[in-house]
Design a protein around this motif. Structure first.
Motif, PDB file in Angstrom:
ATOM      1  N   PRO B 204      -0.638   2.552  14.622  1.00  0.00           N
ATOM      2  CA  PRO B 204      -0.769   1.684  13.259  1.00  0.00           C
ATOM      3  C   PRO B 204      -0.465   2.561  11.981  1.00  0.00           C
ATOM      4  N   GLU B 205      -0.841   3.669  11.892  1.00  0.00           N
ATOM      5  CA  GLU B 205      -0.789   4.594  10.971  1.00  0.00           C
ATOM      6  C   GLU B 205       0.660   4.923  10.497  1.00  0.00           C
ATOM      7  N   ALA B 206       1.318   5.151  11.430  1.00  0.00           N
ATOM      8  CA  ALA B 206       2.859   5.301  11.328  1.00  0.00           C
ATOM      9  C   ALA B 206       3.423   4.038  10.760  1.00  0.00           C
ATOM     10  N   PHE B 207       3.185   3.042  11.304  1.00  0.00           N
ATOM     11  CA  PHE B 207       3.902   1.838  10.587  1.00  0.00           C
ATOM     12  C   PHE B 207       3.401   1.424   9.201  1.00  0.00           C
ATOM     13  N   GLN B 208       2.099   1.824   8.964  1.00  0.00           N
ATOM     14  CA  GLN B 208       1.610   1.711   7.657  1.00  0.00           C
ATOM     15  C   GLN B 208       2.402   2.568   6.650  1.00  0.00           C
ATOM     16  N   SER B 209       2.362   3.836   7.231  1.00  0.00           N
ATOM     17  CA  SER B 209       3.153   4.790   6.136  1.00  0.00           C
ATOM     18  C   SER B 209       4.422   4.495   6.023  1.00  0.00           C
ATOM     19  N   ALA B 210       5.170   3.986   7.007  1.00  0.00           N
ATOM     20  CA  ALA B 210       6.552   3.881   6.960  1.00  0.00           C
ATOM     21  C   ALA B 210       6.780   2.711   6.072  1.00  0.00           C
ATOM     22  N   TRP B 211       5.865   1.432   6.180  1.00  0.00           N
ATOM     23  CA  TRP B 211       5.867   0.373   5.522  1.00  0.00           C
ATOM     24  C   TRP B 211       5.753   0.708   3.993  1.00  0.00           C
ATOM     25  N   ASP B 212       4.711   1.477   3.556  1.00  0.00           N
ATOM     26  CA  ASP B 212       4.465   1.903   2.246  1.00  0.00           C
ATOM     27  C   ASP B 212       5.496   2.900   1.384  1.00  0.00           C
ATOM     28  N   ARG B 213       5.978   3.672   2.454  1.00  0.00           N
ATOM     29  CA  ARG B 213       7.120   4.445   1.850  1.00  0.00           C
ATOM     30  C   ARG B 213       8.257   3.802   1.391  1.00  0.00           C
ATOM     31  N   PHE B 214       8.392   2.702   1.943  1.00  0.00           N
ATOM     32  CA  PHE B 214       9.839   1.711   1.535  1.00  0.00           C
ATOM     33  C   PHE B 214       9.396   0.704   0.647  1.00  0.00           C
ATOM     34  N   MET B 215       8.209   0.139   0.766  1.00  0.00           N
ATOM     35  CA  MET B 215       7.825  -1.190   0.065  1.00  0.00           C
ATOM     36  C   MET B 215       6.779  -0.857  -1.027  1.00  0.00           C
ATOM     37  N   GLY B 216       6.383   0.261  -1.057  1.00  0.00           N
ATOM     38  CA  GLY B 216       5.514   0.558  -2.328  1.00  0.00           C
ATOM     39  C   GLY B 216       4.162   1.233  -1.827  1.00  0.00           C
ATOM     40  N   ALA B 217       3.819   2.248  -2.465  1.00  0.00           N
ATOM     41  CA  ALA B 217       2.415   2.684  -1.979  1.00  0.00           C
ATOM     42  C   ALA B 217       1.274   1.682  -2.092  1.00  0.00           C
ATOM     43  N   GLY B 218       0.447   1.276  -0.860  1.00  0.00           N
ATOM     44  CA  GLY B 218      -0.454   0.404  -0.969  1.00  0.00           C
ATOM     45  C   GLY B 218      -0.075  -0.984  -0.457  1.00  0.00           C
ATOM     46  N   SER B 219       1.196  -1.083  -0.543  1.00  0.00           N
ATOM     47  CA  SER B 219       1.888  -2.391  -0.044  1.00  0.00           C
ATOM     48  C   SER B 219       1.223  -2.988   0.981  1.00  0.00           C
ATOM     49  N   PHE B 220       1.321  -2.033   2.085  1.00  0.00           N
ATOM     50  CA  PHE B 220       0.882  -2.700   3.450  1.00  0.00           C
ATOM     51  C   PHE B 220      -0.741  -3.451   3.170  1.00  0.00           C
ATOM     52  N   ALA B 221      -1.476  -2.522   2.776  1.00  0.00           N
ATOM     53  CA  ALA B 221      -2.962  -3.026   2.676  1.00  0.00           C
ATOM     54  C   ALA B 221      -3.136  -4.335   2.105  1.00  0.00           C
ATOM     55  N   SER B 222      -2.144  -4.393   1.030  1.00  0.00           N
ATOM     56  CA  SER B 222      -2.449  -5.649   0.079  1.00  0.00           C
ATOM     57  C   SER B 222      -1.702  -7.016   0.549  1.00  0.00           C
ATOM     58  N   ARG B 223      -1.171  -6.885   1.644  1.00  0.00           N
ATOM     59  CA  ARG B 223      -0.464  -7.923   2.028  1.00  0.00           C
ATOM     60  C   ARG B 223      -1.283  -9.258   2.576  1.00  0.00           C
ATOM     61  N   ILE B 224      -2.223  -9.071   3.342  1.00  0.00           N
ATOM     62  CA  ILE B 224      -3.291 -10.155   3.781  1.00  0.00           C
ATOM     63  C   ILE B 224      -4.000 -10.755   2.759  1.00  0.00           C
ATOM     64  N   ASP B 225      -4.554  -9.758   1.693  1.00  0.00           N
ATOM     65  CA  ASP B 225      -4.983 -10.414   0.574  1.00  0.00           C
ATOM     66  C   ASP B 225      -4.320 -11.225  -0.218  1.00  0.00           C
ATOM     67  N   LEU B 226      -3.025 -10.817  -0.187  1.00  0.00           N
ATOM     68  CA  LEU B 226      -2.159 -11.684  -1.234  1.00  0.00           C
ATOM     69  C   LEU B 226      -1.852 -13.112  -0.593  1.00  0.00           C
ATOM     70  N   ALA B 227      -1.550 -13.056   1.011  1.00  0.00           N
ATOM     71  CA  ALA B 227      -1.277 -14.407   1.527  1.00  0.00           C
ATOM     72  C   ALA B 227      -2.604 -15.144   1.606  1.00  0.00           C
ATOM     73  N   LEU B 228      -3.659 -14.653   1.550  1.00  0.00           N
ATOM     74  CA  LEU B 228      -4.788 -15.419   1.401  1.00  0.00           C
ATOM     75  C   LEU B 228      -5.163 -15.974   0.266  1.00  0.00           C
ATOM     76  N   GLN B 229      -4.849 -15.227  -0.946  1.00  0.00           N
ATOM     77  CA  GLN B 229      -4.983 -15.664  -2.323  1.00  0.00           C
ATOM     78  C   GLN B 229      -3.969 -16.784  -2.419  1.00  0.00           C
ATOM     79  N   ALA B 230      -2.613 -16.717  -1.874  1.00  0.00           N
ATOM     80  CA  ALA B 230      -1.668 -17.586  -1.975  1.00  0.00           C
ATOM     81  C   ALA B 230      -2.173 -18.983  -1.113  1.00  0.00           C
ATOM     82  N   GLY B 231      -3.046 -19.174  -0.364  1.00  0.00           N
ATOM     83  CA  GLY B 231      -3.465 -20.153   0.373  1.00  0.00           C
ATOM     84  C   GLY B 231      -3.522 -20.125   2.021  1.00  0.00           C
TER      85      GLY B 231
END
Lengths: 318, 530
Positions: B204-231
């Motif tokens: 999981p760490e490898a995916f998280q780091s790859a995601w953050d590398r291309f989609m922005g630092a902290g992006s991975f960790a924020s996705r679930i919260d963003l979706a929950l806030q969106a409903g």
């Protein structure tokens, strides 16, 4: 001249059900003539093995048994309907015939003769009272000895092979040739293209009005869309590419050349079961009705002729 | 008995039917599509039913598909010829009704072929180009992705792809076969690359780091919260999973049964149609499920659902594509290139299968002389049905236009609704076959005449299929997020096309009767033996 209706079919391959449906179609649709494009005989014989007072047979991979007379009759009917011949025998006899191909052929001959004779009687019985003639030719799968049976023709059943017959009081000429070009199976009536062409020319040249001739030839014209079949390798195996069967035209070049040159009104063909259809070659309407004899399905065509032209046509099946 | 000869065969010709079980499976897999359907479970299913097990949904949908596949294989086995569904329904129920249903299916299939082609510029290319843009910091690729997904881009690229599909379908059959063969293996290769990328990631760490590398630092960790806030309401339970599976069967697996439409070309149709359809279902289920297993090793289901939710329901920039997930783990040209080529190529293959089966349905109409036989004209040199294929290409272009303008047909979304309604007719025919045509039933292949006690299996499974189809229609109304919102316009469109089909049949029958002295009804009439 009034409408002249033909009901045409082909490649029954000994299916009792299909032949009976064909006769019925002629009566139902009030045909003026029934025409058959060859391959009347079957390809396989099912041994009905007697074991402990009952009979066993394997049909299309399914083992079936019969104990009573009624069950045996039903089993025989089932075998006949899918185009097989049935022969009662003991397990020892079955082994014997398996090892003696010449004797096996005699069994086939007996089955073919018995069925064809009965079919002609049946046709006579149903068609003669209505004055409907049945014109037929053999096909490449029909052994040469069937000529003898078909040769006993009456006024209502006529073998047209290598002959010309006047239809509708002379308005149309039916020209027959019950052969195919050479197949990988080297069948009894496989001819070289040169011989087919020569024979057809000899048959058609004396016809006064080819535009009113009906060419009844077992094999369809080459590359007409009525002759598309799986391509085979030298071991007679189907050729595949990408999981798909490769298809190729396998009809007769001679038949095509003759049709293109003489331009008869109609070409009636069979032979290639999986390539049914209606196609125009110049002004000639060519027909291959295909065949689903093993499924007991009649495939036929109704063709209406009027004033020397094809007024209408329709495939039927049932 | 085994020791004795079961059948004596004399020397005679042995011409046989054509497409093998493998061939039927290849067609089925292509029509399901290794590309478009491969994206659905991760980008769409996960977001519409957050928490539903993806493998569970895939499995429930696949099992329902097995019943439907059996029904359609039986239809093809009972009438092994082109347009088997139309042919059976016309002989068993009513020729006019059968033609009306077949007409809608064929016309809409042609249009949907265009809708699917529009997927290339609308979704596939932008996804892949954005991946390239993000991975290689290439603004041109990102700009191209934006243009590709615009109405102009869809129209231009879609039209080019329609022309390409049309041109390839005019080629000799052997060439088309090779194109499909290449597509099948390219599709598998693309999935192999995805598996490789997912399987070789350390965790999981490898995916998280790859995601953050291309989609922005902290992006991975924020996705679930963003979706929950969106409903997003995350609810992992079996009932929701089953419900999703009950709805998604056709969306994911539509196409496994298409060889029934050209059953006349299938060798041993009574056996190979079922083997082909079931194999196609099971193989695609395996491919998609294996991908999910590998993906969920790296990211939790809630995160996959959240990314899909953000993409489908918010303006947040999201990339819920399995292809993207694999690409960020192995950000090199070879991986991205192979996936891109495989995806686009198999989408063209998908359109080709639609062109192919629709042309066979048209053949069956022409063979019954309902439409002019010239429409089924096969070119003598290339041996391809040029007129039918051209007509289908015109329909496909309408589909591209519709997709570009999001017009009244909204083909992709409404296709399931249209297809399901039209399928009721042939499915009803096979269900009632044992009672309406007992003679045909008794002489049919074993798959058709099999019985469970005294109940014909085709009736039992046909009834289950009918219930399934009924549910699919109901679900289109109950779940507008999936069904595309079936409004009055959609229903009127369906009725209009259906009524035009009825009118064509009636007019054709009258014409043949008056001008040619033949009644089209004879084609369908039962012929009792003398």
């Amino acid at each position: 001249m009034k409408l002249f209706r033909i009901v045409y079919s082909s490649d029954f391959h000994a299916s009792e059900l299909v032949f009976r449906k064909f006769l019925s179609a002629g009566l139902m649709y009030q045909a003026q003539a029934l025409v058959v494009g060859g391959d009347l005989t079957g390809k396989a014989l099912v041994p009905l093995i007697r074991v402990d007072g009952r009979y066993e047979a394997v049909i299309a991979g399914v083992r079936r048994e019969a104990e009573t007379e009624a069950e045996l009759k039903q089993l025989r009917r089932l075998i006949a309907n899918v185009g097989y011949y049935a022969q009662e025998m003991t397990p020892d006899e079955a082994r014997y015939y398996a090892e003696h191909p010449a004797e096996q052929l005699q069994l086939f001959r007996r089955g073919i003769e018995e069925q064809l004779t009965r079919w002609l009687e049946l046709a006579e019985q149903h068609l003669r009272p209505r004055g409907i003639p049945l014109y037929l030719i053999p096909g490449n799968d029909d052994p040469l000895f069937v000529d003898e049976i078909l040769g006993h023709s009456s006024s209502s059943i006529v073998n047209v092979d290598r002959r010309r017959i006047e239809l509708a009081g002379g308005e149309y000429t039916l020209v027959g040739l019950g052969v195919s070009n050479e197949t990988p199976w080297r069948c009894p009536r496989d001819w070289p293209e040169e011989r087919i062409e020569l024979e057809l020319r000899q048959l058609l040249q004396p016809v006064p009005a080819c535009e009113r001739a009906i060419l009844l030839v077992h094999v369809p014209p080459y590359d007409s869309g009525l002759d598309t079949a799986p391509a085979l390798d030298q071991e007679l195996r189907i050729r595949y590419a990408g999981g798909q069967v490769l298809m190729e035209p396998v009809g007769s070049r001679a038949v095509r050349r003759v049709i293109e040159e003489f331009q008869p009104l109609l070409g009636l063909h069979g032979h290639i079961h999986e390539s049914p259809g209606f196609r125009k070659l110049g002004r000639t309407l060519c027909v291959n009705v295909g065949s689903e004899y093993a499924e007991g399905i009649l495939r036929a065509a109704i063709v209406n002729l009027e004033r020397g032209r094809v007024k209408g046509y329709l495939p039927i099946s049932g | 008995m085994s020791a004795t000869q079961r059948l004596f065969v004399r020397q005679s010709s042995g011409l046989v039917r054509t497409i093998s079980a493998f061939g039927a499976m290849v067609f089925g897999v292509h029509c399901i599509s290794l590309s478009s359907s491969g994206l659905i479970p991760f980008s769409w299913v996960a977001s519409v039913w957050p928490g539903a097990s993806i493998i569970g949904v895939l499995t429930v949908a696949m099992i329902l598909g097995l019943f439907h596949a059996y029904t359609y294989a039986s239809i093809g086995a009972a009438m092994p010829r082109s347009g088997a569904d139309y042919v059976l329904a016309s002989r068993i129920l009513n020729p006019t009704l059968a033609f009306g249903a077949s007409w809608v299916l064929a016309l809409f299939s042609g249009v949907v072929a265009g809708g699917l082609i529009a997927w290339i510029p609308g979704t596939a290319l932008p996804t892949l180009l954005r991946t390239i843009g993000i991975l290689f910091d290439n603004q041109t690729a990102t700009d191209l992705a934006t243009w590709s997904a615009s109405p102009t881009g869809i129209l231009v690229i879609g039209t080019a792809c329609v022309l390409l599909t049309w041109a390839t379908m005019l080629l000799p059959t052997q060439t088309i076969v090779r194109i499909l063969e290449v597509g099948f293996f390219l599709g598998l290769a693309a999935w192999a690359v995805i598996y490789f990328a997912l399987a070789t990631a350390s965790g999981p760490e490898a995916f998280q780091s790859a995601w953050d590398r291309f989609m922005g630092a902290g992006s991975f960790a924020s996705r679930i919260d963003l979706a929950l806030q969106a409903g997003m309401e995350y609810s992992p339970n079996v009932a929701i999973m089953t419900l999703a599976g009950l709805i998604m069967g056709f969306w994911i697996y539509y196409g496994y049964y298409i060889p029934t439409f050209f059953a006349g070309e299938v060798k041993e149709a009574h056996r190979n149609l079922l083997i082909g359809a079931w194999s196609a279902l099971i193989i695609t289920w395996l491919i998609f499920s294996a991908a999910d297993l590998l993906l969920e090793r790296l990211v939790p289901l809630e995160w996959i659902a959240a990314e899909g939710y953000l993409y489908n329901n918010t303006d947040t920039f999201a990339m819920p594509w399995i292809t993207f997930y694999a690409s960020i783990l192995r950000p090199n040209v070879l991986v991205v290139g192979l996936i891109t080529i495989g995806w686009v190529y198999t989408l063209i293959n998908l359109a080709q299968t639609y062109f192919f089966y629709t042309s066979r349905i048209i053949f069956s109409w022409a063979f019954d002389r309902i439409i002019p036989s010239g429409i089924a004209y096969v070119h003598p040199r290339v041996a391809s049905p040029v007129v039918a294929v051209t007509l289908i290409a015109i329909l496909a272009e309408i589909g591209v236009l519709d997709a570009a303008t999001r017009g009244i047909l909204a083909t992709q979304l409404h296709f399931v609704f249209f297809a399901v309604i039209t399928q009721i007719v042939p499915v009803l025919a096979i269900t009632l076959l044992p009672f309406l045509k007992p003679d045909l039933f008794e002489t049919a292949p074993r798959i058709v005449r099999a019985k469970l006690g005294s109940l014909p299996v085709v009736t039992l499974i046909g009834a289950i299929t009918l219930v399934y189809l009924g549910w699919m229609i109901l679900a289109s109304f109950l779940f507008p997020a999936v069904g595309g919102g079936i409004g009055r316009g959609t229903i009127l469109t369906f009725l209009l096309i259906f009524l035009i089909g009825i009118a064509v049949h009636v007019a054709s029958r009258l014409y043949r009767l008056r001008r040619e002295g033949v009644d089209l009804a004879w084609t369908f009439r039962e012929i009792p033996p003398v």
